[in-house]
Scaffold this motif. Sequence first.
Motif, PDB file in Angstrom:
ATOM      1  N   PRO A 157       0.808  -1.433  -0.065  1.00  0.00           N
ATOM      2  CA  PRO A 157      -0.140  -0.115   0.143  1.00  0.00           C
ATOM      3  C   PRO A 157       0.918   1.390   0.008  1.00  0.00           C
ATOM      4  CG  PRO A 157      -0.776  -1.648   1.575  1.00  0.00           C
ATOM      5  CD  PRO A 157       0.273  -2.043   1.217  1.00  0.00           C
ATOM      6  N   ALA A 171       3.137   2.476   3.043  1.00  0.00           N
ATOM      7  CA  ALA A 171       4.283   1.697   3.380  1.00  0.00           C
ATOM      8  C   ALA A 171       5.481   2.397   2.218  1.00  0.00           C
ATOM      9  CB  ALA A 171       4.345   0.387   3.410  1.00  0.00           C
ATOM     10  N   GLU A 180       5.810   5.056   0.480  1.00  0.00           N
ATOM     11  CA  GLU A 180       6.263   6.352   1.041  1.00  0.00           C
ATOM     12  C   GLU A 180       7.180   6.242   1.946  1.00  0.00           C
ATOM     13  OE1 GLU A 180       3.001   8.559   2.125  1.00  0.00           O
ATOM     14  OE2 GLU A 180       2.061   8.566   0.333  1.00  0.00           O
ATOM     15  N   SER A 181       7.288   5.569   2.909  1.00  0.00           N
ATOM     16  CA  SER A 181       8.276   5.550   3.889  1.00  0.00           C
ATOM     17  C   SER A 181       9.407   4.604   3.581  1.00  0.00           C
ATOM     18  CB  SER A 181       7.663   5.429   5.552  1.00  0.00           C
ATOM     19  OG  SER A 181       6.898   4.130   5.243  1.00  0.00           O
ATOM     20  N   PHE A 182       9.105   3.341   3.262  1.00  0.00           N
ATOM     21  CA  PHE A 182      10.249   2.351   3.092  1.00  0.00           C
ATOM     22  C   PHE A 182      10.533   2.505   1.644  1.00  0.00           C
ATOM     23  CE2 PHE A 182      10.406  -1.149   6.306  1.00  0.00           C
ATOM     24  CZ  PHE A 182       9.936  -0.344   7.351  1.00  0.00           C
ATOM     25  N   GLU A 183      11.811   2.092   1.376  1.00  0.00           N
ATOM     26  CA  GLU A 183      12.421   1.931   0.194  1.00  0.00           C
ATOM     27  C   GLU A 183      12.307   0.303  -0.119  1.00  0.00           C
ATOM     28  OE1 GLU A 183      16.104   3.492  -0.767  1.00  0.00           O
ATOM     29  OE2 GLU A 183      16.720   2.324  -2.335  1.00  0.00           O
ATOM     30  N   LEU A 184      11.418   0.070  -1.052  1.00  0.00           N
ATOM     31  CA  LEU A 184      11.419  -1.535  -1.344  1.00  0.00           C
ATOM     32  C   LEU A 184      12.402  -1.811  -2.107  1.00  0.00           C
ATOM     33  CD1 LEU A 184       7.500  -1.665  -1.838  1.00  0.00           C
ATOM     34  CD2 LEU A 184       8.544  -2.570   0.052  1.00  0.00           C
TER      35      LEU A 184
END
Lengths: 141, 141
Positions: B105, B108, B110-114
């Motif tokens: 979503p 997540a 936005e904050s985490f770098e996947l």
Amino acid sequence: MASYKDKGIKMTPQRMAIMEFLDGNPDHPSAEDIYMEVKEKYPMMSFATVYKTIEVLKSRGYLLELTIDPERRRYDPDTRHHHHLICVDCKKIVDIYGDFPVNVPEEAQESFELVGNHIEFYGICPECKKERRKNNGNIQM
Amino acid sequence: MASYKDKGIKMTPQRMAIMEFLDGNPDHPSAEDIYMEVKEKYPMMSFATVYKTIEVLKSRGYLLELTIDPERRRYDPDTRHHHHLICVDCKKIVDIYGDFPVNVPEEAQESFELVGNHIEFYGICPECKKERRKNNGNIQM
DNA sequence: TCTATCTCAATAATGATTATCCTTAAATAA
DNA sequence: TTATTTAAGGATAATCATTATTGAGATAGA
């Protein structure tokens, strides 16, 4: 895991403290995390009690054991079906809700009887991103 | 992990035996599995050597460590991106290839770098299905 | 072939988890 | 409330997987 009372579990101060700590806890704590925290309130708490209580809660379905972190088992009081996003640096775990259309290929479906799935997302959390940027200034990775 | 020779790894009989065992192995063996098997050919093999070789292969990217089985770490010589189906009874692991449209979503993202994902499918393998049917005849579960 | 360096093997150490065993507390019913 | 039964707690030992250590021996490059 709201109502412990009427679940046939014998209640003790130690168990109540552990359950209270776990209830709604989004941090996916390890056994040691639980022990450290609960010992504050109940200094007589034993590590063995933590493990035993975890076992009871697990077997009754109030607690899920996560096998995401290779170093230690971590626990999730949210027993609804959901997924996880783990920071590859600090191992922080956050919950991911949502349905994902994942179906295994035919050949596996035929032989295995499927019972569930779990998606692990890997990423770098905001704090570790910041940390990496800082380190890139001096140390090359 | 076809060509070890030119990867800067010093070759020894022990390492060759371990690599040979792993190459193309679909069983996701544990360190003990590797040790047991390779010891047949090289009885002087030490457990420490198995762990050290695993470490070398892992660090060079020739071997993936799976954190699926809470009892022990298991290893996968197939380093291509793929997923796994694990038997909840006997813990057998089979590879699942294919792309699944899984996106976390917004919040997540936005904050985490996947950086990746891994899907664990849970099921009951044919052998264990048979076993369960057999047991249901006498023992109730 | 020589030599610096890396690897081997045995074993000790570590760290997480489980088992043991005796004491103590909780639940249940009189 | 009290007695009785049964399970839980606490301390600690045991176990199991994994990692670290160390001296001896093997490897690769000069």
